[in-house]
Design a protein around this motif. Structure first.
Motif, short mmCIF file in Angstrom:
data_model
loop_
_atom_site.label_atom_id
_atom_site.label_comp_id
_atom_site.label_asym_id
_atom_site.label_seq_id
_atom_site.Cartn_x
_atom_site.Cartn_y
_atom_site.Cartn_z
N PHE A 1 -11.21 5.50 5.86
CA PHE A 1 -12.22 4.48 6.12
C PHE A 1 -13.30 5.03 7.06
CE2 PHE A 1 -13.68 0.61 8.47
CZ PHE A 1 -14.16 -0.12 7.39
N MET A 2 -12.89 5.74 8.09
CA MET A 2 -13.85 6.32 9.03
C MET A 2 -14.73 7.36 8.34
SD MET A 2 -11.61 6.70 12.53
CE MET A 2 -13.00 7.36 13.46
N LYS A 3 -14.12 8.19 7.50
CA LYS A 3 -14.91 9.19 6.78
C LYS A 3 -15.92 8.51 5.86
CE LYS A 3 -11.33 12.78 6.79
NZ LYS A 3 -10.30 13.47 5.97
N TYR A 4 -15.48 7.46 5.20
CA TYR A 4 -16.38 6.73 4.30
C TYR A 4 -17.57 6.16 5.07
CZ TYR A 4 -18.08 3.51 0.77
OH TYR A 4 -18.88 2.86 -0.13
N LEU A 5 -17.29 5.53 6.20
CA LEU A 5 -18.35 4.94 7.01
C LEU A 5 -19.34 5.99 7.49
CD1 LEU A 5 -16.47 2.37 9.30
CD2 LEU A 5 -17.87 1.88 7.29
N ASN A 6 -18.85 7.13 7.88
CA ASN A 6 -19.71 8.13 8.50
C ASN A 6 -20.37 9.09 7.52
OD1 ASN A 6 -19.44 7.63 11.47
ND2 ASN A 6 -17.28 7.80 10.95
N PRO B 1 0.82 -1.21 0.00
CA PRO B 1 0.00 0.00 0.00
C PRO B 1 0.85 1.26 0.00
CG PRO B 1 -0.90 -1.60 1.53
CD PRO B 1 0.42 -2.15 1.06
N THR B 2 0.43 2.23 -0.77
CA THR B 2 1.19 3.47 -0.89
C THR B 2 0.62 4.59 -0.03
OG1 THR B 2 -0.13 4.02 -2.85
CG2 THR B 2 1.99 2.95 -3.23
N ILE B 3 -0.36 4.25 0.80
CA ILE B 3 -0.88 5.24 1.75
C ILE B 3 -0.53 4.77 3.17
CG2 ILE B 3 -2.74 6.03 0.26
CD1 ILE B 3 -4.66 4.30 1.85
N ARG B 4 -0.32 5.73 4.06
CA ARG B 4 0.04 5.40 5.43
C ARG B 4 -1.14 4.77 6.16
NH1 ARG B 4 1.36 9.69 8.84
NH2 ARG B 4 -0.11 10.98 7.67
N ALA B 5 -0.84 3.98 7.17
CA ALA B 5 -1.88 3.28 7.92
C ALA B 5 -2.87 4.27 8.53
CB ALA B 5 -1.24 2.42 9.02
N VAL B 6 -2.38 5.37 9.06
CA VAL B 6 -3.29 6.34 9.69
C VAL B 6 -4.19 7.00 8.64
CG1 VAL B 6 -1.70 8.33 9.61
CG2 VAL B 6 -3.43 8.15 11.44
N GLU B 7 -3.68 7.17 7.41
CA GLU B 7 -4.52 7.71 6.33
C GLU B 7 -5.61 6.71 5.97
OE1 GLU B 7 -2.45 9.93 2.97
OE2 GLU B 7 -0.77 8.85 3.86
N ASN B 8 -5.24 5.44 5.92
CA ASN B 8 -6.21 4.39 5.65
C ASN B 8 -7.34 4.43 6.68
OD1 ASN B 8 -6.25 0.81 6.10
ND2 ASN B 8 -7.50 2.00 4.71
N LYS B 9 -6.97 4.56 7.96
CA LYS B 9 -7.96 4.64 9.04
C LYS B 9 -8.87 5.86 8.85
CE LYS B 9 -7.50 7.03 12.51
NZ LYS B 9 -7.10 7.78 13.73
N ASP B 10 -8.27 7.02 8.64
CA ASP B 10 -9.05 8.26 8.51
C ASP B 10 -10.01 8.19 7.33
OD1 ASP B 10 -7.77 9.31 10.70
OD2 ASP B 10 -6.34 10.51 9.55
#
Length: 374
Positions: free
Chosen positions: A366-371, A355-364
């Motif tokens: 994903f959370m934005k998508y869910l919400n 993956p070329t994105i940082r783990a914390v970016e992935n989390k952020d």
């Protein structure tokens, strides 16, 4: 250092643990010489399981067992180290061989960085004497270390070798394969074709890397996916937490056999709660493929039956793409807890990226998508 020299200095006839890429020379040596003969070598479900097996070996024989693992496994093994092996409890000695991922000064993946920083600190807290083995370490240094270690082992203390990158080498390589024809990356591609814009929680290792590259090839967004880059065995629990709090959408969990084995109790928890919107898929190639392909116990286990016994409403095992597509379409619109075991071959592309994105970016993301979208 040649693994044969290292093994000769350790002088033990029983090894148990969880495979690690940093310890591939050791793992291949054990498979080539012992296979999975349980009197000499057991690939455990998790590191705590390995410590308990090792304790039983010592109780029965009086001999010193060897426990091998990646340093991420220190978290799993601390409890039995403190409450079972420790000299203040049963004083059961063991030799630990720990692969040092995230070694300071060595480039590694994000999930290994902090673990690498605290590897020696955790051993210090556990009052465990250790020696670091690097490419430069000589045979006489291991011999010297073992002489010092024997004094600790006689007191009922555990000791450890921390193995740096490239420190151990083996001229031969073990080959791992099975008879299944489907490949994991193709399986994941079939899953994503059906899951559409539903959220996906994916296990650690090559599965997450393949999921990321599939999205890249299709020019699809990555925000739908949470890539569990560490915490092996916990992605189904993460998916459970998401599913319970987003009941209006189907949540897909892509798991692996080694991962589900590591914390199989999670299946009982999921089955007891029965979230009607969770689809739990285990891609089972019977191997710890990401770290080398060493066999897991799940290769001979009926996972679908275990899921059913745990309380999953729908449970099935498939081994062809025709079966897989039929089942995926069926569960997509169902309203019950579903489990799908997919029998898979061993192997991945040599050019598989990360993956070329940082783990914390992935989390952020994903959370934005869910919400925002659900």
């Amino acid at each position: 250092m040649k693994i044969e020299t290292f093994i000769e200095n350790i002088n033990s006839d029983f090894y148990t643990g969880v495979p690690d890429s940093q310890l591939k020379a050791l793992c291949d040596y054990l498979i080539l010489n012992y296979g999975t003969d349980p009197l000499h070598h057991i690939i455990a479900a998790n590191e705590g399981n390995a410590a308990a097996i090792a304790a039983g070996y010592h109780l029965a024989t009086g001999k010193i067992p060897v426990i091998y693992m990646q340093n991420s496994g220190e978290g799993n093994v601390i409890n039995p180290m403190a409450s079972l092996l420790n000299r203040k409890v049963y004083a059961i000695p063991a030799i630990f061989i720990i692969g040092w991922r995230g070694e300071p000064g060595t480039r590694d993946e994000p999930q290994h960085i902090f673990q690498g920083e605290i590897t020696t600190k955790l051993l210090n807290v556990m009052e465990t004497e250790y020696v670091i083995v690097s490419k430069e370490t000589k045979s006489h240094e291991i011999e010297k270390a073992m002489k010092s270690f024997h004094k600790e082992l006689k007191k009922g203390n555990s000791v450890a070798f921390i193995i740096g990158k490239g420190a151990l080498e083996l001229s031969r390589k073990a080959e791992y394969k099975n008879s299944h024809i489907m490949r994991r990356e193709e399986i994941i591609e079939h899953i994503t074709a059906i899951s559409g814009d539903n959220p996906v929680v994916c296990t650690t290792g090559k599965a997450g890397r393949e999921l990321f590259e599939i999205r890249e090839r299709k020019k699809a967004i990555h925000a739908t996916d949470f890539l569990t880059v560490g915490s092996m065995g916990h992605c189904s629990s993460i998916a459970l937490g998401v599913a319970l709090n987003k009941p209006a959408v189907r949540v897909w969990c892509i798991d692996g056999d080694g991962a589900v084995l590591m914390h199989m109790g999670a299946m009982a928890v999921i089955g007891n709660i029965k979230p009607r919107n969770l689809i739990h898929i285990v891609i089972n190639n019977g191997a710890h493929e990401t770290v080398g392909g060493q066999p897991t116990a799940v290769g001979s286990v009926e996972l679908a039956l275990i899921a059913k016994a745990c309380g999953y409403s729908y449970s099935i095992s498939v081994d062809t793409f025709a079966q897989l597509d039929e089942v995926l379409k069926k569960v997509k619109d169902s309203e019950e807890l579903c489990f799908i075991e997919v029998k898979c071959g061993i192997g991945a592309r040599e050019d598989l990226g990360r993956p070329t994105i940082r783990a914390v970016e992935n989390k952020d993301n994903f959370m934005k998508y869910l919400n925002l979208n659900i």
